[in-house]
Design a protein around this motif. Structure first.
Motif: not given
Ligand code: B16
Ligand code: MG
Length: 218
Positions: A116, A137, A142-146, A148, A150-151, A154
């Motif tokens: 993050s 990554s 990212i636009t959303r952090t854990k 979530d 996303e990271v 990616i």
């Protein structure tokens, strides 16, 4: 069980920058008269800088703080934190971590970082870790952090590996949740050890060698 890639969290797994986060947030909190302790600190693992600030401000009893002021506070914390980071050297990575990463690569596993942190690139450069990874990554992407995913998604994309063939190694409960939400296998390490939702619990970093022994690598 089968995995072709391992995605590592950075802070608290590969390096102990979690101590520097603690010291920087503590300095800021002390200045503002906010009670900051290990209990609050544990909630900041894997969480973004701004969200961490919001958690710390839960105990703030002063006048309301504008978004602009919050951004300044987060910047201030980051500059204290970066001072600690600038003193890092390759010696801040244990032989166990280096040796394990090297052996995992030799086994044909793809390796990535899923952090993050917006400072991940700087930390990898200071510690000389960059060369061990096929992809990074981080918080800049990212636009959303854990929690979530996303990271990690990616990271999987950058590795051209389906999520279900990735193992996430995490020290944060939010990170274990993120890995699961991304459809990945998860291994809890360090502060997350004992997390009941994780597929595996790692007693030591090199325990990954035993764990991945059972994997069919490419
Ligand atoms: P920065 P990780 C996370 O790193 C830290 O655990 C968390 O405490 C921090 O707030 C976050 O990075 C953002 O860091 O302020 O450097 O952008 O555990 O996901 O590698
Ligand atoms: Mg972490």
């Amino acid at each position: 069980m089968d995995a072709q890639a391992v995605i590592f969290d950075l802070d608290g797994v590969l390096v102990h920058t979690d101590r520097f986060h603690y010291l920087a947030w503590k300095e800021l909190s002390d200045e503002m008269g906010i009670r900051f302790d290990e209990e609050v600190n544990e909630r900041l693992r894997g969480v973004s800088r701004m969200q961490s600030l919001e958690i710390i401000l839960e105990r703030y009893e002063g006048a309301p703080i504008s978004m602009e002021e919050k951004e300044k506070l987060a910047e201030k914390k980051n500059s204290i934190y970066r001072q600690y980071l600038s003193g890092m050297t390759p010696k801040d990575v244990s032989d166990e971590v280096r040796d394990t990463l090297k052996k995992l690569r030799e086994r044909g596993l793809l390796l990535a970082v899923g952090s993050s942190s917006k400072n991940a690139g700087f930390i990898l450069e200071k510690t000389g870790l960059s060369g061990y990874f096929d992809a990074v990554s981080d918080g800049t992407m990212i636009t959303r952090t854990k929690p979530d995913p996303e990271v990690f998604l990616i990271a999987a994309q950058l590795l051209h590996t389906p999520p279900e063939k990735c193992l996430v190694v995490e020290d944060a409960d939010a990170g274990i949740e993120a890995g699961r939400a991304g459809g990945m296998l998860t291994a809890a390490y360090g502060a997350a050890k004992g997390n009941k939702n994780a597929d595996y619990n790692l007693e030591s970093f090199s325990g990954l060698l035993i764990l991945t022994d059972a994997f069919n690598c490419r």
